[in-house]
Write a protein that holds these residues in place. Structure first.
Motif: not given
Length: 190
Positions: A117-136
């Protein structure tokens, strides 16, 4: 004043390998092909991609860090720090609070996921993140939305991660580590 709608506006277009009509985008430097049907691309290159839903309810971003490391508990804080930096620098996010990340296998990829959860100016916002490996590399996928549109961002990340195809498989890091010695120092690597 920064609003979430400014985060969702198109940025630029860079030609790369793809079939935009079908929603397939090759990111050869990242070692991944993105399947993003239903998303409207606003930025696309060999190393990153950004898109939005037709109604501007959610935005998605794909980028990589130029080093590969295992996706596990020992690297989770570094990954969350990368996402925090991305939200701060590019999305002007403030008061960013991540949930506990999860790590597991998804479609043959070892994936870390977390939401914030985060604030973008006066707007409450959400972020969904994912990460995975590839070559290097470590490929990151993030979706953002105003808090009322959280379900769109969540379904977006689920779709993008499930359909991301690795074109350059990650290298085997199991034999790395050990002792490195120079004339002035000796270091034992994990």
């Amino acid at each position: 004043m920064l609003t979430l709608s400014t985060l969702l506006s198109p940025i630029l277009f860079t030609v790369a390998l793809a079939d935009e009509k079908d929603g397939f985008y090759a990111l050869p430097d990242a070692g991944v092909t993105l399947a993003a049907p239903g998303w409207h691309m606003s930025r696309w290159s060999d190393w990153d991609w950004k898109g939005r839903t037709a109604d501007n309810g959610s935005v998605a971003s794909v980028w990589y860090t130029s080093f590969q490391f295992p996706v596990d508990e020992s690297t989770r804080d570094a990954i969350l720090a990368n996402w925090t930096q991305k939200l701060t620098d590019e999305e002007r996010g403030e008061d960013i609070k991540f949930s506990a990340p999860t790590i597991g296998e998804e479609g043959g990829k070892r994936v870390i996921r977390a939401q914030a959860a985060f604030m973008a100016g006066d707007t409450k916002a959400v972020f969904y993140g994912a990460a995975f490996a590839t070559e290097g590399k470590l490929v990151h996928i993030g979706t953002y939305a105003a808090a009322p549109n959280a379900s769109r961002a969540k379904s977006g990340i689920d779709q993008l991660v499930a359909k991301a195809a690795i074109s350059k498989q990650p290298g085997d890091l199991s034999g790395l580590g050990g002792t490195v010695a120079t004339e002035s120092a000796t270091l034992t690597l994990p």
